[in-house]
Design a protein around this motif. Structure first.
Motif, PDB file in Angstrom:
ATOM      1  N   ASP A  36       0.972  -1.186  -0.069  1.00 58.61           N
ATOM      2  CA  ASP A  36      -0.237   0.098  -0.146  1.00 58.61           C
ATOM      3  C   ASP A  36       0.836   1.137   0.089  1.00 58.61           C
ATOM      4  OD1 ASP A  36      -2.319  -1.411   0.136  1.00 58.61           O
ATOM      5  OD2 ASP A  36      -2.301  -1.570   2.393  1.00 58.61           O
ATOM      6  N   VAL A  37       2.037   1.189   0.125  1.00 56.84           N
ATOM      7  CA  VAL A  37       2.923   2.472   0.330  1.00 56.84           C
ATOM      8  C   VAL A  37       3.665   2.582  -1.109  1.00 56.84           C
ATOM      9  CG1 VAL A  37       5.316   3.335   1.280  1.00 56.84           C
ATOM     10  CG2 VAL A  37       3.589   1.758   2.574  1.00 56.84           C
ATOM     11  N   SER A  38       3.322   3.972  -1.386  1.00 51.75           N
ATOM     12  CA  SER A  38       3.722   4.379  -2.812  1.00 51.75           C
ATOM     13  C   SER A  38       5.289   4.419  -2.675  1.00 51.75           C
ATOM     14  CB  SER A  38       3.342   6.016  -2.907  1.00 51.75           C
ATOM     15  OG  SER A  38       4.084   6.716  -3.847  1.00 51.75           O
ATOM     16  N   PRO A  39       5.905   3.992  -3.724  1.00 55.21           N
ATOM     17  CA  PRO A  39       7.390   4.274  -3.726  1.00 55.21           C
ATOM     18  C   PRO A  39       7.822   5.575  -3.680  1.00 55.21           C
ATOM     19  CG  PRO A  39       6.716   2.555  -5.365  1.00 55.21           C
ATOM     20  CD  PRO A  39       5.509   3.379  -4.795  1.00 55.21           C
ATOM     21  N   ASP A  40       7.310   6.495  -4.072  1.00 53.89           N
ATOM     22  CA  ASP A  40       7.617   7.873  -4.348  1.00 53.89           C
ATOM     23  C   ASP A  40       7.549   8.519  -2.867  1.00 53.89           C
ATOM     24  OD1 ASP A  40       8.225   7.992  -7.036  1.00 53.89           O
ATOM     25  OD2 ASP A  40       6.447   8.861  -7.532  1.00 53.89           O
ATOM     26  N   SER A  41       6.423   8.170  -2.352  1.00 50.71           N
ATOM     27  CA  SER A  41       6.124   8.477  -0.980  1.00 50.71           C
ATOM     28  C   SER A  41       7.144   7.996   0.020  1.00 50.71           C
ATOM     29  CB  SER A  41       4.657   8.325  -0.534  1.00 50.71           C
ATOM     30  OG  SER A  41       4.533   8.583   0.817  1.00 50.71           O
ATOM     31  N   LEU A  42       7.428   7.054  -0.117  1.00 49.96           N
ATOM     32  CA  LEU A  42       8.447   6.191   0.812  1.00 49.96           C
ATOM     33  C   LEU A  42       9.671   6.958   0.487  1.00 49.96           C
ATOM     34  CD1 LEU A  42       9.409   4.052   2.668  1.00 49.96           C
ATOM     35  CD2 LEU A  42       9.666   2.606   0.758  1.00 49.96           C
ATOM     36  N   GLU A  84      -4.809   9.147  -8.307  1.00 50.10           N
ATOM     37  CA  GLU A  84      -4.106  10.347  -9.102  1.00 50.10           C
ATOM     38  C   GLU A  84      -2.698  10.394  -9.120  1.00 50.10           C
ATOM     39  OE1 GLU A  84      -5.258  13.529  -6.612  1.00 50.10           O
ATOM     40  OE2 GLU A  84      -7.549  13.394  -6.587  1.00 50.10           O
ATOM     41  N   SER A  85      -2.241  11.177  -9.916  1.00 53.04           N
ATOM     42  CA  SER A  85      -0.609  11.215 -10.111  1.00 53.04           C
ATOM     43  C   SER A  85      -0.223  11.381  -8.758  1.00 53.04           C
ATOM     44  CB  SER A  85      -0.115  11.998 -11.022  1.00 53.04           C
ATOM     45  OG  SER A  85      -0.196  13.172 -10.594  1.00 53.04           O
ATOM     46  N   SER A  86       1.188  10.619  -8.526  1.00 54.88           N
ATOM     47  CA  SER A  86       1.766  10.863  -7.188  1.00 54.88           C
ATOM     48  C   SER A  86       2.152  12.087  -6.784  1.00 54.88           C
ATOM     49  CB  SER A  86       3.030   9.829  -7.000  1.00 54.88           C
ATOM     50  OG  SER A  86       4.081  10.284  -7.795  1.00 54.88           O
ATOM     51  N   PHE A  87       2.237  13.204  -7.806  1.00 60.24           N
ATOM     52  CA  PHE A  87       2.690  14.343  -7.391  1.00 60.24           C
ATOM     53  C   PHE A  87       1.630  15.380  -7.969  1.00 60.24           C
ATOM     54  CE2 PHE A  87       5.351  18.324  -8.090  1.00 60.24           C
ATOM     55  CZ  PHE A  87       5.829  18.298  -6.928  1.00 60.24           C
ATOM     56  N   ASP A  88       1.207  16.263  -7.067  1.00 64.61           N
ATOM     57  CA  ASP A  88       0.191  17.228  -7.536  1.00 64.61           C
ATOM     58  C   ASP A  88       0.608  18.568  -7.019  1.00 64.61           C
ATOM     59  OD1 ASP A  88      -1.925  18.938  -8.140  1.00 64.61           O
ATOM     60  OD2 ASP A  88      -3.402  17.613  -7.060  1.00 64.61           O
ATOM     61  N   PRO A  89       1.277  19.295  -8.133  1.00 62.84           N
ATOM     62  CA  PRO A  89       1.835  20.717  -7.623  1.00 62.84           C
ATOM     63  C   PRO A  89       0.859  21.705  -6.962  1.00 62.84           C
ATOM     64  CG  PRO A  89       2.144  20.463  -9.987  1.00 62.84           C
ATOM     65  CD  PRO A  89       1.477  19.163  -9.170  1.00 62.84           C
ATOM     66  N   ILE A  90      -0.371  21.594  -7.398  1.00 70.29           N
ATOM     67  CA  ILE A  90      -1.424  22.583  -6.835  1.00 70.29           C
ATOM     68  C   ILE A  90      -1.901  22.282  -5.478  1.00 70.29           C
ATOM     69  CG2 ILE A  90      -3.774  23.303  -7.280  1.00 70.29           C
ATOM     70  CD1 ILE A  90      -3.319  22.792 -10.198  1.00 70.29           C
ATOM     71  N   SER A  91      -1.940  20.897  -5.130  1.00 72.43           N
ATOM     72  CA  SER A  91      -2.296  20.739  -3.754  1.00 72.43           C
ATOM     73  C   SER A  91      -1.149  20.786  -2.884  1.00 72.43           C
ATOM     74  CB  SER A  91      -2.695  19.063  -3.739  1.00 72.43           C
ATOM     75  OG  SER A  91      -3.715  18.898  -4.373  1.00 72.43           O
ATOM     76  N   ILE A  92       0.234  20.563  -3.489  1.00 73.92           N
ATOM     77  CA  ILE A  92       1.356  20.764  -2.705  1.00 73.92           C
ATOM     78  C   ILE A  92       1.501  22.394  -2.537  1.00 73.92           C
ATOM     79  CG2 ILE A  92       3.757  20.485  -2.742  1.00 73.92           C
ATOM     80  CD1 ILE A  92       3.394  17.619  -3.614  1.00 73.92           C
ATOM     81  N   SER A  93       1.157  23.252  -3.461  1.00 72.58           N
ATOM     82  CA  SER A  93       1.474  24.782  -3.363  1.00 72.58           C
ATOM     83  C   SER A  93       0.374  25.310  -2.191  1.00 72.58           C
ATOM     84  CB  SER A  93       1.034  25.381  -4.558  1.00 72.58           C
ATOM     85  OG  SER A  93       1.908  25.170  -5.590  1.00 72.58           O
ATOM     86  N   SER A  94      -0.685  24.615  -2.057  1.00 68.87           N
ATOM     87  CA  SER A  94      -1.710  25.002  -0.972  1.00 68.87           C
ATOM     88  C   SER A  94      -1.152  24.396   0.428  1.00 68.87           C
ATOM     89  CB  SER A  94      -3.210  24.674  -1.191  1.00 68.87           C
ATOM     90  OG  SER A  94      -3.234  23.177  -1.157  1.00 68.87           O
ATOM     91  N   SER A  95      -0.459  23.527   0.419  1.00 71.64           N
ATOM     92  CA  SER A  95       0.122  22.904   1.588  1.00 71.64           C
ATOM     93  C   SER A  95       1.462  23.750   2.078  1.00 71.64           C
ATOM     94  CB  SER A  95       0.422  21.469   1.430  1.00 71.64           C
ATOM     95  OG  SER A  95      -0.583  20.536   1.145  1.00 71.64           O
ATOM     96  N   GLN A  96       2.117  24.080   0.850  1.00 70.81           N
ATOM     97  CA  GLN A  96       3.511  24.825   1.335  1.00 70.81           C
ATOM     98  C   GLN A  96       2.585  26.231   1.773  1.00 70.81           C
ATOM     99  OE1 GLN A  96       5.525  26.190  -2.185  1.00 70.81           O
ATOM    100  NE2 GLN A  96       7.338  26.531  -0.874  1.00 70.81           N
TER     101      GLN A  96
END
Length: 119
Positions: A36-42, A84-96
């Motif tokens: 269940d763990v995403s390789p990119d996340s790990l 979804e794709s493992s990297f979502d710059p829009i979501s990450i921008s709001s988190s940033q």
């Protein structure tokens, strides 16, 4: 490495670093969670942890950087779970933006503490 850590933690940290060097980092994941763990996340999580274990404290990331990187790892995992794709710059921008405000608040609290101690 900071020898004030309990020996079990030092051993676990050493084992994790050993696994990272040998490209066997998946061995540190609970077998029930491994699929269940995403390789990119790990990879992002391990990269962050590795930076936190640098022996020279000045070279370690700030708490804000650690929070940011862990948020990115969490976002990567959440996106994979949602299909979804493992990297979502829009979501990450709001988190940033959220993390930036936390770090700014943290900095102002520490500044106030420093100035009050200097009195």
């Amino acid at each position: 490495m900071d020898r004030s850590l309990p020996e079990e933690q030092v051993s676990l940290a050493n084992w994790a670093l050993h696994c990272k060097r040998n490209n066997t980092i998946d061995q540190i994941i609970d077998p029930n969670l491994k699929d269940d763990v995403s390789p990119d996340s790990l990879e992002k999580f391990v990269e962050t942890a590795e930076k936190c274990l640098i022996s020279q404290g000045i070279e370690r990331p700030s708490m804000g950087d650690v929070l940011w990187n862990l948020e990115v790892a969490l976002q990567m995992q959440s996106n994979v779970e949602k299909g979804e794709s493992s990297f979502d710059p829009i979501s990450i921008s709001s988190s940033q933006a959220m993390l930036s405000s936390i770090v700014s608040s943290e900095d102002s609290v520490f500044s106030e503490l420093r100035s009050s101690r200097g009195r």
